[in-house]
Design a protein around this motif. Structure first.
Motif, PDB file in Angstrom:
ATOM      1  N   ALA A 127       0.833  -1.261  -0.008  1.00 30.79           N
ATOM      2  CA  ALA A 127       0.065  -0.002   0.000  1.00 30.79           C
ATOM      3  C   ALA A 127       0.985   1.291  -0.148  1.00 30.79           C
ATOM      4  O   ALA A 127       0.543   2.226  -0.650  1.00 30.79           O
ATOM      5  CB  ALA A 127      -0.972  -0.081   1.271  1.00 30.79           C
ATOM      6  N   SER A 128       2.041   1.242   0.700  1.00 26.58           N
ATOM      7  CA  SER A 128       2.876   2.180   0.712  1.00 26.58           C
ATOM      8  C   SER A 128       3.443   2.765  -0.553  1.00 26.58           C
ATOM      9  O   SER A 128       3.932   3.479  -0.857  1.00 26.58           O
ATOM     10  CB  SER A 128       3.790   2.148   1.819  1.00 26.58           C
ATOM     11  N   LEU A 129       3.553   1.553  -1.423  1.00 29.73           N
ATOM     12  CA  LEU A 129       4.011   1.829  -3.002  1.00 29.73           C
ATOM     13  C   LEU A 129       3.098   2.061  -3.821  1.00 29.73           C
ATOM     14  O   LEU A 129       3.436   2.779  -4.684  1.00 29.73           O
ATOM     15  CB  LEU A 129       4.627   0.469  -3.321  1.00 29.73           C
ATOM     16  N   ALA A 130       1.765   1.906  -3.562  1.00 28.89           N
ATOM     17  CA  ALA A 130       0.825   2.086  -4.271  1.00 28.89           C
ATOM     18  C   ALA A 130       0.071   3.286  -4.333  1.00 28.89           C
ATOM     19  O   ALA A 130      -1.069   3.549  -3.941  1.00 28.89           O
ATOM     20  CB  ALA A 130      -0.337   0.920  -4.251  1.00 28.89           C
ATOM     21  N   LYS A 131       0.755   4.626  -4.099  1.00 25.07           N
ATOM     22  CA  LYS A 131       0.232   5.840  -3.833  1.00 25.07           C
ATOM     23  C   LYS A 131      -0.495   6.341  -5.066  1.00 25.07           C
ATOM     24  O   LYS A 131      -1.463   7.163  -4.959  1.00 25.07           O
ATOM     25  CB  LYS A 131       1.487   6.781  -3.535  1.00 25.07           C
ATOM     26  N   ASP A 132      -0.170   5.845  -6.185  1.00 24.75           N
ATOM     27  CA  ASP A 132      -0.670   6.350  -7.259  1.00 24.75           C
ATOM     28  C   ASP A 132      -2.186   5.479  -7.736  1.00 24.75           C
ATOM     29  O   ASP A 132      -1.926   4.271  -7.866  1.00 24.75           O
ATOM     30  CB  ASP A 132       0.361   6.048  -8.738  1.00 24.75           C
ATOM     31  N   ASP A 133      -2.974   6.083  -7.944  1.00 23.20           N
ATOM     32  CA  ASP A 133      -4.211   5.516  -8.018  1.00 23.20           C
ATOM     33  C   ASP A 133      -4.283   4.591  -9.334  1.00 23.20           C
ATOM     34  O   ASP A 133      -5.053   3.412  -9.356  1.00 23.20           O
ATOM     35  CB  ASP A 133      -5.407   6.516  -8.129  1.00 23.20           C
ATOM     36  N   GLU A 134      -3.536   4.955 -10.298  1.00 18.72           N
ATOM     37  CA  GLU A 134      -3.429   3.753 -11.512  1.00 18.72           C
ATOM     38  C   GLU A 134      -2.869   2.641 -11.086  1.00 18.72           C
ATOM     39  O   GLU A 134      -3.134   1.656 -11.458  1.00 18.72           O
ATOM     40  CB  GLU A 134      -2.757   4.613 -12.677  1.00 18.72           C
ATOM     41  N   ILE A 135      -1.755   2.694 -10.351  1.00 18.18           N
ATOM     42  CA  ILE A 135      -1.049   1.607  -9.813  1.00 18.18           C
ATOM     43  C   ILE A 135      -1.962   0.761  -8.966  1.00 18.18           C
ATOM     44  O   ILE A 135      -2.188  -0.632  -8.949  1.00 18.18           O
ATOM     45  CB  ILE A 135       0.170   1.813  -9.242  1.00 18.18           C
ATOM     46  N   LEU A 136      -2.570   1.349  -7.974  1.00 17.97           N
ATOM     47  CA  LEU A 136      -3.621   0.506  -7.121  1.00 17.97           C
ATOM     48  C   LEU A 136      -4.495   0.029  -7.995  1.00 17.97           C
ATOM     49  O   LEU A 136      -5.082  -1.417  -8.017  1.00 17.97           O
ATOM     50  CB  LEU A 136      -4.307   1.520  -6.236  1.00 17.97           C
ATOM     51  N   ALA A 137      -5.364   0.773  -8.870  1.00 16.81           N
ATOM     52  CA  ALA A 137      -6.355   0.021  -9.977  1.00 16.81           C
ATOM     53  C   ALA A 137      -5.724  -1.195 -10.573  1.00 16.81           C
ATOM     54  O   ALA A 137      -6.488  -2.152 -10.759  1.00 16.81           O
ATOM     55  CB  ALA A 137      -6.690   1.091 -10.995  1.00 16.81           C
ATOM     56  N   ALA A 138      -4.685  -1.067 -11.090  1.00 19.86           N
ATOM     57  CA  ALA A 138      -3.892  -2.326 -11.720  1.00 19.86           C
ATOM     58  C   ALA A 138      -3.874  -3.561 -10.983  1.00 19.86           C
ATOM     59  O   ALA A 138      -4.039  -4.564 -11.273  1.00 19.86           O
ATOM     60  CB  ALA A 138      -2.591  -1.904 -12.472  1.00 19.86           C
TER      61      ALA A 138
END
Length: 80
Positions: A30-41
């Motif tokens: 979660a700390s790496l996935a600050k970008d919504d696009e990465i989280l969505a992927a």
């Protein structure tokens, strides 16, 4: 050889109970996935794998077995 701080943290983390290791991994991801696009992927990938599992296209591996397999792979790729 002196262990690095990262190696110390890794060794301590590997001593945690399975549920605690899962929680730690989720927090780190979660700390790496600050970008919504990465989280969505990541969410799409989780759904894709879950659906494939439900259809019987992929299986599951016990977490302790997965860790053992990963450690064995890492050990064979470490420089001497």
């Amino acid at each position: 050889m002196i262990a690095s701080p990262l190696e110390d943290i890794e060794a301590a983390a590997l001593q945690l109970a399975t549920a605690d290791r899962i929680h730690l991994a989720e927090r780190l991801l979660a700390s790496l996935a600050k970008d919504d696009e990465i989280l969505a992927a990541w969410q799409e990938e989780v759904e894709r794998r879950s659906d494939a599992f439900d259809r019987g296209e992929i299986g599951a591996v016990d977490v302790d077995e997965a860790i053992a397999q990963t450690r064995a792979r890492i050990a064979t790729h470490r420089p001497a």
